[in-house]
Scaffold this motif. Structure first.
Motif, mmCIF file in Angstrom:
data_model
loop_
_atom_site.group_PDB
_atom_site.id
_atom_site.type_symbol
_atom_site.label_atom_id
_atom_site.label_comp_id
_atom_site.label_asym_id
_atom_site.label_seq_id
_atom_site.Cartn_x
_atom_site.Cartn_y
_atom_site.Cartn_z
ATOM 1 N N ASP A 145 27.619 16.048 15.798
ATOM 2 C CA ASP A 145 27.683 16.856 17.023
ATOM 3 C C ASP A 145 27.094 18.235 16.737
ATOM 4 N N LEU A 146 27.099 19.081 17.735
ATOM 5 C CA LEU A 146 26.535 20.419 17.604
ATOM 6 C C LEU A 146 27.261 21.242 16.543
ATOM 7 N N HIS A 147 28.579 21.133 16.501
ATOM 8 C CA HIS A 147 29.352 21.897 15.519
ATOM 9 C C HIS A 147 28.980 21.486 14.100
ATOM 10 N N GLN A 203 23.632 30.016 16.348
ATOM 11 C CA GLN A 203 24.013 29.233 17.510
ATOM 12 C C GLN A 203 22.792 28.857 18.360
ATOM 13 N N GLU A 204 21.873 29.827 18.534
ATOM 14 C CA GLU A 204 20.664 29.552 19.317
ATOM 15 C C GLU A 204 19.795 28.499 18.629
ATOM 16 N N ALA A 208 18.874 24.632 19.926
ATOM 17 C CA ALA A 208 17.486 24.172 20.070
ATOM 18 C C ALA A 208 17.280 22.833 19.353
ATOM 19 N N VAL A 209 17.832 22.700 18.152
ATOM 20 C CA VAL A 209 17.713 21.444 17.407
ATOM 21 C C VAL A 209 18.497 20.338 18.108
ATOM 22 N N TRP A 210 19.706 20.664 18.520
ATOM 23 C CA TRP A 210 20.561 19.671 19.178
ATOM 24 C C TRP A 210 19.905 19.155 20.462
ATOM 25 N N GLY A 211 19.223 20.018 21.166
ATOM 26 C CA GLY A 211 18.542 19.602 22.383
ATOM 27 C C GLY A 211 17.453 18.574 22.128
ATOM 28 N N ARG A 212 16.899 18.586 20.929
ATOM 29 C CA ARG A 212 15.841 17.631 20.590
ATOM 30 C C ARG A 212 16.377 16.306 20.052
ATOM 31 N N VAL A 213 17.589 16.305 19.505
ATOM 32 C CA VAL A 213 18.074 15.095 18.821
ATOM 33 C C VAL A 213 19.267 14.444 19.519
#
Length: 369
Positions: A145-147, A203-204, A208-213
């Motif tokens: 997850d993002l965390h 966090q930014e 950005a990475v999470w949005g791609r994967v």
């Protein structure tokens, strides 16, 4: 035991929809057929769809010459005595026609080797559980997850985010952290192009990475500070194959050098081919460079035997693989990737030996099945 004249080596692929041809690297297939002629072995290309009926003779393609040009001559042949799997991609490999062809070959007792692609998650699971190989693996986890992603970015100044089923460096993201005003840099690589993004906060960058994967299977991996040649990072590509007695041998080792701002060394993404001995000696001196190369070759055989055992536990055969092996600035080896469908090596000496070794192994399987 079969005599040489009774051996028919099949290259397994699939038809190309809407044409009278088939998919795959035709140049590679022609090279295999040509080497077969030199060795007195018949080689033909078989589309998986041809194996879905009850006929004993099936559609096949032979490398031939017509009016001075090399062409594929469509014919019918008996089932091959051994099959080299070159189905071109993961999506095709799970199609019903390919599954049925593999089932038909098994029913007929025909050996098929390199049955499917590896994926990065599978490789990590196999190799991390073996003491002989675990120590060469960069720390790798599946992104949860993002965390989880933010935790890694907090702890690392260099990391990579890789698709589980990635190929030739496509889909990889590199995340670096420095002390500048925009400390986080994310580089995304896709189809030979790189996109660079800079962020002020962790966090930014993580968003950005999470949005791609998000919603896809990705791994996050410890970054390794690779050795350099001419101020460019490099790693090693190693081809390991079984020979005419079924023993693993290192067929060749080459270096792949990233471009000056490259995040991987893959040639389709800007990498360059170089000699392994040259790059290692330049980075570490002659004695240490040569010692690293010897160790890399020995380690490649350990990885091949370990992966073969894992494949055999699933009921498969493994006859060749390529390995991507990193060398860090201290001269330590790191395993990055194994490929069960190796791309052809461009080094002429490796290429010629690889074709001969491939066909001798096919002949061995035909004799011993």
């Amino acid at each position: 035991m079969k005599a040489k004249g009774d051996v028919l080596i099949g290259i397994l692929t699939v038809r190309r929809p809407g044409t009278k041809s088939f998919r795959g690297n035709h140049e590679n297939f022609r090279d295999i057929c040509e080497m077969g002629r030199r060795l007195g072995l018949q080689v033909a290309v078989f589309p998986a769809e041809a194996m879905n009926g009850s006929e004993d003779r099936i559609e096949a393609y032979l490398d031939a010459r017509r009016n001075g040009r090399r062409v594929w001559r469509k014919t019918t042949l008996p089932y091959p005595t051994v099959v080299y799997n070159r189905v071109p991609d993961r999506k095709t490999e799970v199609q019903p026609a390919v599954r049925q062809a593999k089932k038909k070959l098994a029913e007929r007792g025909i050996p098929l080797f390199n049955q499917h692609f590896f994926d990065k998650k599978q490789l990590a699971a196999w190799l991390s559980g073996e003491p002989e190989t675990a120590g060469y693996l960069p720390k790798t986890e599946e992104i949860r997850d993002l965390h989880h992603l933010e935790q890694w970015m907090e702890q690392s100044t260099l990391l990579y985010v890789k698709p589980v089923d990635g190929k030739a460096g496509d889909g990889i993201l590199q995340v670096t952290r420095s002390g500048s005003g925009w400390p986080y840099r994310v580089v995304a690589q896709q189809n030979g192009k790189r996109t660079r993004m800079f962020y002020k906060t962790r966090q930014e960058a993580a968003l950005a990475v999470w949005g791609r994967v998000q919603g896809q299977e990705y791994l996050i991996q410890q970054g390794i500070d690779l050795a350099s040649w001419r101020e460019r990072k490099f790693d090693l590509r190693m081809l390991v194959q079984k020979n005419s007695t079924g023993a693993w041998k290192v067929t060749g080792v080459g270096a792949r050098v990233a471009d000056r701002d490259g995040i991987t060394t893959h040639v389709p993404n800007g990498g360059e081919i170089a000699r392994a001995r040259t790059t290692l000696r330049a980075a570490f001196g002659s004695a240490k460079g040569d010692a690293i190369l010897v160790k890399a070759r020995e380690t490649a055989l350990v990885f091949a035997r370990t992966l073969e055992q894992s494949v055999q536990r699933e009921g498969g055969l493994l006859g060749e693989l390529s390995l991507d092996v990193g060398v860090d600035t201290a001269g330590e080896l790191w395993f990055f990737e194994a490929n069960a469908k190796p791309m052809k090596f461009d080094e002429p000496s490796i290429r010629a030996k690889s074709l001969m070794r491939l066909l001798r192994y096919c002949e061995f399987l035909s004799r011993t099945k």
